[in-house]
Write an enzyme that holds these catalytic residues in place. Structure first.
Site, PDB file in Angstrom:
ATOM      1  N   GLU A  37     -10.630  -2.878  14.954  1.00 38.81           N
ATOM      2  CA  GLU A  37      -9.404  -3.653  15.167  1.00 38.81           C
ATOM      3  C   GLU A  37      -8.182  -2.759  15.381  1.00 38.81           C
ATOM      4  O   GLU A  37      -7.050  -3.190  15.229  1.00 38.81           O
ATOM      5  CB  GLU A  37      -9.111  -4.578  13.971  1.00 38.81           C
ATOM      6  CG  GLU A  37      -9.779  -5.918  14.074  1.00 38.81           C
ATOM      7  CD  GLU A  37      -9.229  -6.917  13.061  1.00 38.81           C
ATOM      8  OE1 GLU A  37      -8.322  -6.569  12.289  1.00 38.81           O
ATOM      9  OE2 GLU A  37      -9.719  -8.049  13.051  1.00 38.81           O
TER      10      GLU A  37
ATOM     11  N   ASP B 221       0.867  -1.178   0.000  1.00 38.18           N
ATOM     12  CA  ASP B 221       0.000   0.000   0.000  1.00 38.18           C
ATOM     13  C   ASP B 221       0.904   1.229   0.000  1.00 38.18           C
ATOM     14  O   ASP B 221       1.373   1.682   1.040  1.00 38.18           O
ATOM     15  CB  ASP B 221      -0.901  -0.020   1.234  1.00 38.18           C
ATOM     16  CG  ASP B 221      -1.907   1.134   1.254  1.00 38.18           C
ATOM     17  OD1 ASP B 221      -1.687   2.129   0.532  1.00 38.18           O
ATOM     18  OD2 ASP B 221      -2.892   1.035   1.998  1.00 38.18           O
TER      19      ASP B 221
ATOM     20  N   GLU C 160       1.562   2.489  13.223  1.00 29.84           N
ATOM     21  CA  GLU C 160       0.528   2.400  12.191  1.00 29.84           C
ATOM     22  C   GLU C 160      -0.561   1.546  12.800  1.00 29.84           C
ATOM     23  O   GLU C 160      -0.565   0.325  12.659  1.00 29.84           O
ATOM     24  CB  GLU C 160       1.109   1.798  10.911  1.00 29.84           C
ATOM     25  CG  GLU C 160       0.209   2.000   9.696  1.00 29.84           C
ATOM     26  CD  GLU C 160      -0.892   0.972   9.598  1.00 29.84           C
ATOM     27  OE1 GLU C 160      -1.925   1.120  10.310  1.00 29.84           O
ATOM     28  OE2 GLU C 160      -0.729   0.031   8.819  1.00 29.84           O
TER      29      GLU C 160
ATOM     30  N   GLY D  39       3.597  -1.915  17.730  1.00 29.41           N
ATOM     31  CA  GLY D  39       3.082  -2.783  16.673  1.00 29.41           C
ATOM     32  C   GLY D  39       3.960  -2.687  15.442  1.00 29.41           C
ATOM     33  O   GLY D  39       3.498  -2.386  14.342  1.00 29.41           O
TER      34      GLY D  39
ATOM     35  N   SER E  23       2.834 -10.413  17.476  1.00 29.60           N
ATOM     36  CA  SER E  23       2.686 -11.512  16.524  1.00 29.60           C
ATOM     37  C   SER E  23       4.040 -12.139  16.173  1.00 29.60           C
ATOM     38  O   SER E  23       5.104 -11.563  16.419  1.00 29.60           O
ATOM     39  CB  SER E  23       1.995 -11.026  15.249  1.00 29.60           C
ATOM     40  OG  SER E  23       2.876 -10.227  14.481  1.00 29.60           O
TER      41      SER E  23
ATOM     42  N   HIS F 128      -5.396   0.095   1.279  1.00 29.43           N
ATOM     43  CA  HIS F 128      -5.918  -1.212   1.692  1.00 29.43           C
ATOM     44  C   HIS F 128      -7.041  -1.078   2.721  1.00 29.43           C
ATOM     45  O   HIS F 128      -7.750  -2.037   2.996  1.00 29.43           O
ATOM     46  CB  HIS F 128      -4.784  -2.084   2.249  1.00 29.43           C
ATOM     47  CG  HIS F 128      -4.372  -1.751   3.637  1.00 29.43           C
ATOM     48  ND1 HIS F 128      -3.551  -0.689   3.946  1.00 29.43           N
ATOM     49  CD2 HIS F 128      -4.658  -2.335   4.835  1.00 29.43           C
ATOM     50  CE1 HIS F 128      -3.349  -0.638   5.253  1.00 29.43           C
ATOM     51  NE2 HIS F 128      -4.007  -1.626   5.805  1.00 29.43           N
TER      52      HIS F 128
ATOM     53  N   ARG G  51      -0.038   4.348   2.152  1.00 26.18           N
ATOM     54  CA  ARG G  51       0.255   4.145   3.574  1.00 26.18           C
ATOM     55  C   ARG G  51       1.735   4.249   3.865  1.00 26.18           C
ATOM     56  O   ARG G  51       2.186   5.065   4.682  1.00 26.18           O
ATOM     57  CB  ARG G  51      -0.255   2.770   4.003  1.00 26.18           C
ATOM     58  CG  ARG G  51       0.315   2.258   5.324  1.00 26.18           C
ATOM     59  CD  ARG G  51       0.175   0.741   5.389  1.00 26.18           C
ATOM     60  NE  ARG G  51       0.709   0.190   6.617  1.00 26.18           N
ATOM     61  CZ  ARG G  51       1.948  -0.279   6.762  1.00 26.18           C
ATOM     62  NH1 ARG G  51       2.802  -0.233   5.746  1.00 26.18           N
ATOM     63  NH2 ARG G  51       2.347  -0.796   7.907  1.00 26.18           N
TER      64      ARG G  51
END
Length: 534
Positions: free
Chosen positions: A341, A239, A332, A266, A290, A482, A242
């Site tokens: 979310e 993207d 972000e 993140g 993650s 996106h 972004r």
């Protein structure tokens, strides 16, 4: 190998190589040979022999000659040093740098095969041997350029090595497909779980607190698991709106980052952390829950930024970072319709706990906007479709379809009103409770038509202390991202006239059992509808 080349890489000759400057008599030579024969069974001599064997470039095996090592790399790892040298016309120094780069950075063979000029090993620091007396560095690369191929034992040919490489690639593809299927399954489970909660908000309200806690924990695991797969990060990196907005903000405002301590909440693949490091940050701390954090660590090492970027796996609310305060927080965190979310809660937590007085959070402000839409074709496809499905009436499905907001790219030609901002967020001051809100709005109609939906989008701003301010917009009038736009279809289209002020009210709050999902209620022209965004 020339003397100049040998000097460039240090003392790569073994104890027996070169002229020691001492002349031995015949008797002394005979004595030396006798001592060598006498020590043939000496374990220390065996260890000395091992020290002169060649470690593989990609695994822990050892070989007695460069040719054997090269053949092993070709057959077992799908990496042909001969093809690499010939393809890129590497001279002696290029070959030395390549070997030392692989020894030091430890990339896999697939990564090295994919590289194109300019190469990451072009720096002169890769002339320094990583392994003392590395026998691979004594190999004359001109032999590869002059010969047709390396002669490998056991009949290993270039064709067979390519076949082996193909098999390895197929195996990696199968693993990737399996991981993708697992991630998609997890995502589907998360969506179904959220939908069940929305449709049954009144059912099971007497459930125990422990059960709710377990559901929330499982839900969080699925959420972070979905972000562990590379596909999601690939979509975000591709993207350009972004990624280039963040890049331009950082690179065009280096004074904000120079010699500062930066926290990336993140961090994902670490792209923002690397931007900040390149802009001159003294230290960048990236945190992500993650599994992608492990790939980020490899990426940081491959780009030689491990001295300035420190990565931590875990939730920012649960980990300890190695500093008391930071000067800048970047993240972000935005989701669909900005707040679905989203990780803004985590950014707020990090801001309140770690941001130094006078520090900054970026992006520093955001807005959410609504606009009226007239698109009969999409409305028919979304709702009227169920009235006659191959001759059967399935209109009862509308009860399931209507409550769900739709995320898609909106054609700007279907807009029939001016946009109206319903929420402004100052990231330096906002609190978590403020992320649930109600707002009146007025949409000034520009064209007489039927209003079939209300669409939402968001803008984020990089403004505080910026010499060059940056706007990242997800408006349907701008280049698509996106995040797309969020559509709230009306069950029955509303007739509107040019110049009319379409007044309404919107309420946004979180699902009490799924804090990452949103429940949106729209009231417009005495019609009230509730939607879930999940």
């Amino acid at each position: 190998m020339s003397a100049g080349a040998s000097a460039a890489i240090g003392e790569t000759e073994g104890p027996a190589g070169g002229d020691s400057g001492l002349a031995l008599s015949d008797s002394e030579n005979e004595g030396a040979w006798e001592e060598e024969e006498d020590g043939a069974d000496d374990p220390s001599a065996e260890m000395e022999g091992l020290s002169h064997s060649i470690p593989c470039l990609f695994c822990d095996r050892f070989f007695s000659s460069a040719e054997d090592s090269f053949c092993h790399c070709t057959s077992d790892h799908g990496f042909s040093i001969e093809m690499m040298v010939k393809k890129h016309r590497l001279d002696f120094y290029g070959y030395i740098k390549l070997v030392n780069f692989i020894r030091l950075q430890k990339p896999d063979a697939e990564y090295v095969n994919s590289l194109r000029p300019p190469f990451p090993w072009d720096e002169d620091n890769y002339l320094k041997p990583v392994i003392e007396n590395d026998l691979l560095l004594q190999f004359d690369v001109e032999d590869l350029l002059d010969s047709s191929s390396i002669s490998c034992p056991n009949g290993v040919s270039e064709a067979s090595s390519l076949l082996e490489c193909l098999k390895n690639s197929e195996h990696r593809t199968e693993l990737a497909e399996t991981a993708l299927a697992r991630a998609q399954d997890d995502l589907q489970k998360m969506r179904q779980f959220a939908q069940d909660l929305v449709m049954n908000t009144e059912i099971g309200s007497s459930s125990s607190a422990s059960t709710t806690g377990n559901l929330k924990e499982n839900e969080e695991d699925v959420y972070f698991s979905s972000y562990g797969h590379f596909g999601i990060h690939e979509e975000m990196l591709k993207d350009k709106v972004r990624t280039e907005s963040y890049r331009d903000f950082i690179y065009l405002n280096p004074h904000i980052f120079r010699d500062k301590i930066v926290l990336d909440v993140g961090c994902g693949t670490g792209i923002l952390s690397m931007f900040a490091a390149k802009a001159g940050a003294k230290k960048v701390i990236g945190v992500d829950q993650s599994e992608i954090i492990y790939q980020a660590m490899d990426i940081i090492r491959l780009n030689g930024l491990e001295d300035s970027i420190y990565l931590i796996k875990g939730r920012i609310e649960e980990v300890d970072i190695p500093v008391e305060k930071v000067d800048v927080i970047i993240s972000e965190w935005m989701g669909y319709f900005l707040l679905f979310e989203s990780m803004l809660d985590s950014v707020i937590y990090a801001r309140d706990k770690y941001l130094a007085k006078g520090g900054s959070v970026y992006p520093d402000s955001c807005t959410i906007s609504l606009v009226a839409v007239s698109d009969i074709a999409k409305h028919t496809d979304q709702l009227t479709f169920w009235d006659d499905v191959y001759g059967f009436n399935m209109s009862c499905m509308k009860k399931v379809v209507m409550p769900e907001a739709v995320v898609e790219v909106l054609d700007s030609r279907t807009l029939i009103s001016e946009a109206c901002i319903i929420k402004r967020i100052d990231c330096h001051a906002v609190s978590v409770p403020e992320l649930e809100f109600s707002s009146d709005f007025i949409l000034t109609v520009r064209k007489t038509s039927l209003c079939t939906a209300i669409a939402g989008y968001f803008d984020v701003h990089f403004e505080k202390n910026c010499n060059k301010q940056i706007l990242l917009s997800t408006s349907p009038c701008c280049t698509k991202t996106h995040w797309k736009q969020t559509m709230f279809f009306l069950e029955k289209p509303i007739s509107v006239e040019e110049g009319e002020e379409l007044k309404g009210r919107i309420t946004i709050h979180r699902n009490r059992k799924d804090l990452r999902a949103l429940i949106v209620t729209l009231s417009i022209k005495n019609v009230k509808q509730t939607y879930s965004l999940q």
